[in-house]
Enzyme design. Structure first.
Site, mmCIF file in Angstrom:
data_model
loop_
_atom_site.group_PDB
_atom_site.id
_atom_site.type_symbol
_atom_site.label_atom_id
_atom_site.label_comp_id
_atom_site.label_asym_id
_atom_site.label_seq_id
_atom_site.Cartn_x
_atom_site.Cartn_y
_atom_site.Cartn_z
ATOM 1 N N GLU A 13 -10.235 10.515 8.643
ATOM 2 C CA GLU A 13 -11.357 8.839 9.513
ATOM 3 C C GLU A 13 -12.646 8.767 8.020
ATOM 4 O OE1 GLU A 13 -14.205 8.467 13.257
ATOM 5 O OE2 GLU A 13 -12.337 10.841 13.546
ATOM 6 N N LYS A 26 0.906 4.165 -2.733
ATOM 7 C CA LYS A 26 1.229 5.637 -2.748
ATOM 8 C C LYS A 26 2.222 6.269 -3.551
ATOM 9 C CE LYS A 26 -0.782 7.426 0.555
ATOM 10 N NZ LYS A 26 -1.145 8.133 2.244
ATOM 11 N N TYR A 80 0.824 -1.416 0.113
ATOM 12 C CA TYR A 80 0.685 -0.121 -0.494
ATOM 13 C C TYR A 80 1.009 1.453 0.057
ATOM 14 C CZ TYR A 80 -3.369 4.253 1.928
ATOM 15 O OH TYR A 80 -4.239 4.829 2.123
#
Length: 102
Positions: free
Chosen positions: A45, A13, A9
């Site tokens: 969030e 990015k 991941y």
């Protein structure tokens, strides 16, 4: 996805950021006046952490309670900032982190 997969991941990015920078340089060399940027947020969030840590929902909830996370509106504000920059301003990249994130 398991926590052991986080390196993939993170690499993805970084790859997007690097590809965007390459594109920005090509556009500049071509004198196109088209701007390209990357926005790299820290922990926001959203449902992502629950999905990412689906094998341990308690850990996902704890991640959001451990610090004041970014909110979707924070990222939207960053996008608006980039889009509203004057034509002569190139924002090469924007990293946005919560104050408490390591």
């Amino acid at each position: 996805m398991h926590v052991a997969d986080i390196h993939f991941y993170m690499a993805t990015k970084y790859a997007v950021t690097a590809l965007t920078e390459g594109l920005r340089q090509e556009l500049r060399e071509g004198k196109s006046h088209i701007r390209a940027t990357s926005i790299s947020p820290g922990i926001v969030e959203t449902e992502f952490t629950y999905w990412f840590l689906s094998h341990n929902p308690g850990k996902a909830a704890a991640a959001y309670k451990s610090l004041k996370c970014l909110e979707a509106d924070d990222i939207a504000s960053a996008v608006m900032y980039v889009l509203s920059a004057p034509p002569h301003v190139q924002i090469g990249g924007l990293q946005i982190l919560p104050v408490e994130q390591m």
